[in-house]
Design a protein around this motif. Structure first.
Motif, short mmCIF file in Angstrom:
data_model
loop_
_atom_site.label_atom_id
_atom_site.label_comp_id
_atom_site.label_asym_id
_atom_site.label_seq_id
_atom_site.Cartn_x
_atom_site.Cartn_y
_atom_site.Cartn_z
N ILE A 139 -6.35 4.15 4.57
CA ILE A 139 -5.90 2.76 4.65
C ILE A 139 -5.40 2.51 6.06
O ILE A 139 -4.49 3.21 6.53
CB ILE A 139 -4.78 2.47 3.63
CG1 ILE A 139 -5.26 2.76 2.21
CG2 ILE A 139 -4.32 1.03 3.74
CD1 ILE A 139 -4.16 2.63 1.17
N ARG A 167 -3.21 7.87 4.29
CA ARG A 167 -4.22 8.56 3.48
C ARG A 167 -3.69 8.66 2.06
O ARG A 167 -2.60 9.19 1.82
CB ARG A 167 -4.52 9.95 4.04
CG ARG A 167 -5.74 10.61 3.37
CD ARG A 167 -6.06 11.94 4.04
NE ARG A 167 -6.40 11.75 5.45
CZ ARG A 167 -7.62 11.43 5.88
NH1 ARG A 167 -8.59 11.25 5.00
NH2 ARG A 167 -7.85 11.29 7.16
N THR A 168 -4.46 8.14 1.10
CA THR A 168 -4.02 8.12 -0.29
C THR A 168 -4.24 9.50 -0.93
O THR A 168 -5.00 10.32 -0.41
CB THR A 168 -4.80 7.06 -1.08
OG1 THR A 168 -6.19 7.42 -1.10
CG2 THR A 168 -4.65 5.69 -0.43
N ASP A 228 -6.03 10.29 -3.35
CA ASP A 228 -7.45 10.51 -3.67
C ASP A 228 -8.32 10.45 -2.42
O ASP A 228 -9.53 10.23 -2.50
CB ASP A 228 -7.93 9.52 -4.72
CG ASP A 228 -7.72 8.07 -4.30
OD1 ASP A 228 -6.98 7.85 -3.32
OD2 ASP A 228 -8.31 7.18 -4.93
N ASN A 229 -7.68 10.64 -1.24
CA ASN A 229 -8.39 10.82 0.04
C ASN A 229 -9.06 9.57 0.56
O ASN A 229 -10.08 9.65 1.26
CB ASN A 229 -9.41 11.96 -0.04
CG ASN A 229 -9.56 12.69 1.28
OD1 ASN A 229 -8.62 12.78 2.05
ND2 ASN A 229 -10.74 13.20 1.54
N LYS A 230 -8.49 8.41 0.26
CA LYS A 230 -8.95 7.17 0.90
C LYS A 230 -8.07 6.90 2.11
O LYS A 230 -6.90 7.24 2.12
CB LYS A 230 -8.88 6.00 -0.07
CG LYS A 230 -9.89 6.07 -1.21
CD LYS A 230 -9.85 4.84 -2.07
CE LYS A 230 -8.56 4.75 -2.85
NZ LYS A 230 -8.57 3.67 -3.86
N GLN A 251 0.85 -1.19 0.00
CA GLN A 251 0.00 0.00 0.00
C GLN A 251 0.89 1.24 0.00
O GLN A 251 2.06 1.18 0.40
CB GLN A 251 -0.93 0.02 1.21
CG GLN A 251 -1.83 -1.19 1.35
CD GLN A 251 -2.89 -1.26 0.28
OE1 GLN A 251 -3.23 -0.26 -0.35
NE2 GLN A 251 -3.45 -2.44 0.06
#
Length: 272
Positions: free
Chosen positions: A154, A147-148, A150-152, A132
Motif C-alpha cells: 500500500i 506491506r499488509t 497477506d503481502n500486498k 489502511q
C-alpha cells in the motif's frame, strides 16, 4: 542546396561549438543522473550503518537525490549557454505557480518532514493510518509504503497518513489480549472462572506482570460473559490470541460448560 552548403561552410566553427556544447550537456546530464543515484544510495547506506531507522535513511536519500539531480540539470543548461541565474529566477516564479497548483504534493512533502521529525512510527512498525493498516517499509518524500500481512503493498500519500489518528501496534513491548467468553446461565461461574484461569496459568507466553484479568463482564441476554485479558509480548500477540481461543473452547467442552450461541425459535400455526 548550394546556398545551404555555403551557410554551413561559413558557420562551421559555430556549429561545431554548439555541437560540442550540446554533447557536453548530455554527458553532464548522463553522469549527473548516475551521481545523483549513487549519492542517494550512499546516503541511505551511511544512515543504515549508523543504525538509524531505515525509513529516515530512505527519506533523506530521496531528498539528496532530488537536490543533486536539480544541480545536474542546471549544470547541463549552463553548458548550452543558458544563463542559469535568470533561469533560476524564472524557475522561482514558475515554482510559485506550480506550487499553488500542486498544493497536495507540497502537503505530502510537509507531512513527510513531520513524520521524520515527530517519528510517530518507524520502519518495521505495524500501524493503522488513513484507513489502511500494515507494516511500514519505506517513508519517501511524498508517500509512505506499507506491506499488509497477506503481502500486498500500500502506497499512501504522506498527507493521508498525518491527517488522522495513527495507531501504532508495535511501539510498546507488551500488549493486552481482550477476549469476551460467554457461558450459559446454568453454568457454575466459579468453575468456569477456574477453567479460564488455569488456561492462562499454563501458557508460558502470558506475562506474570502485569497480571491477567478473568472476571464477569456482563449478564447478557443469553449468556454470562467473562472478560479474559492476559498481557503478552507484542511479538506473541496473534499466536497467543489464536491458541487461547482454541484452548478455551476445548477446555470448556471438557468441563461440560456450554457456550451459548444465537438461536431462533420458529412457531408454525396450522390453520384448521
Amino acid at each position: 542546396m548550394e546556398s545551404a552548403l555555403n551557410w554551413v561552410n561559413e558557420n562551421s566553427d559555430l556549429l561545431i561549438e554548439y555541437a560540442v556544447q550540446i554533447t557536453l550537456a548530455f554527458v553532464v546530464l548522463f553522469i549527473g543522473i548516475r551521481v545523483a543515484k549513487l549519492c542517494g544510495k550512499l546516503t541511505e547506506k551511511a544512515f543504515n550503518s549508523r543504525k538509524v531507522d531505515k525509513a529516515v535513511g530512505s527519506f533523506v536519500s530521496s531528498i539528496v537525490y532530488a537536490i543533486v539531480l536539480a544541480a545536474t540539470v542546471l549544470m547541463a543548461l549552463s553548458q548550452v549557454g543558458i544563463e542559469t541565474t535568470s533561469f533560476i529566477a524564472i524557475l522561482g516564479a514558475a515554482g510559485l505557480a506550480v506550487g499553488l497548483a500542486l498544493q497536495g504534493s507540497l502537503s505530502n512533502f510537509a507531512s513527510g518532514v513531520l513524520i521524520i521529525l515527530l517519528r510517530p512510527f518507524k520502519s518495521g512498525d505495524y500501524i493503522e493510518a488513513g484507513g489502511q493498516s500494515g507494516t511500514v517499509t519505506k517513508i519517501e518524500i511524498f508517500s509512505t509504503e506499507l506491506r499488509t500481512p497477506d503481502n500486498k503493498v500500500i502506497i499512501m500519500p504522506n498527507s493521508s497518513v498525518m491527517s488522522d489518528a495513527i495507531v501504532n501496534y508495535s511501539r510498546e513491548k507488551t500488549r493486552r489480549i481482550d477476549l469476551v467468553i460467554g457461558v450459559g446461565y446454568e453454568a457454575d461461574l466459579k468453575e468456569a472462572k477456574q477453567v479460564l484461569s488455569s488456561i492462562l496459568d499454563a501458557d508460558v507466553r502470558v506475562l506474570k506482570e502485569p497480571g491477567y484479568t478473568v472476571a464477569v463482564l456482563e449478564l447478557a441476554d443469553s449468556s454470562v460473559n467473562f472478560a479474559v485479558r492476559p498481557w503478552v509480548n507484542t511479538v506473541d500477540y496473534w499466536p497467543t490470541y489464536f491458541d487461547l481461543v482454541e484452548k478455551i473452547k476445548l477446555a470448556l467442552d471438557d468441563a461440560n460448560i456450554s457456550i451459548p450461541f444465537p438461536q431462533m425459535d420458529v412457531h408454525l400455526h396450522k390453520d384448521k
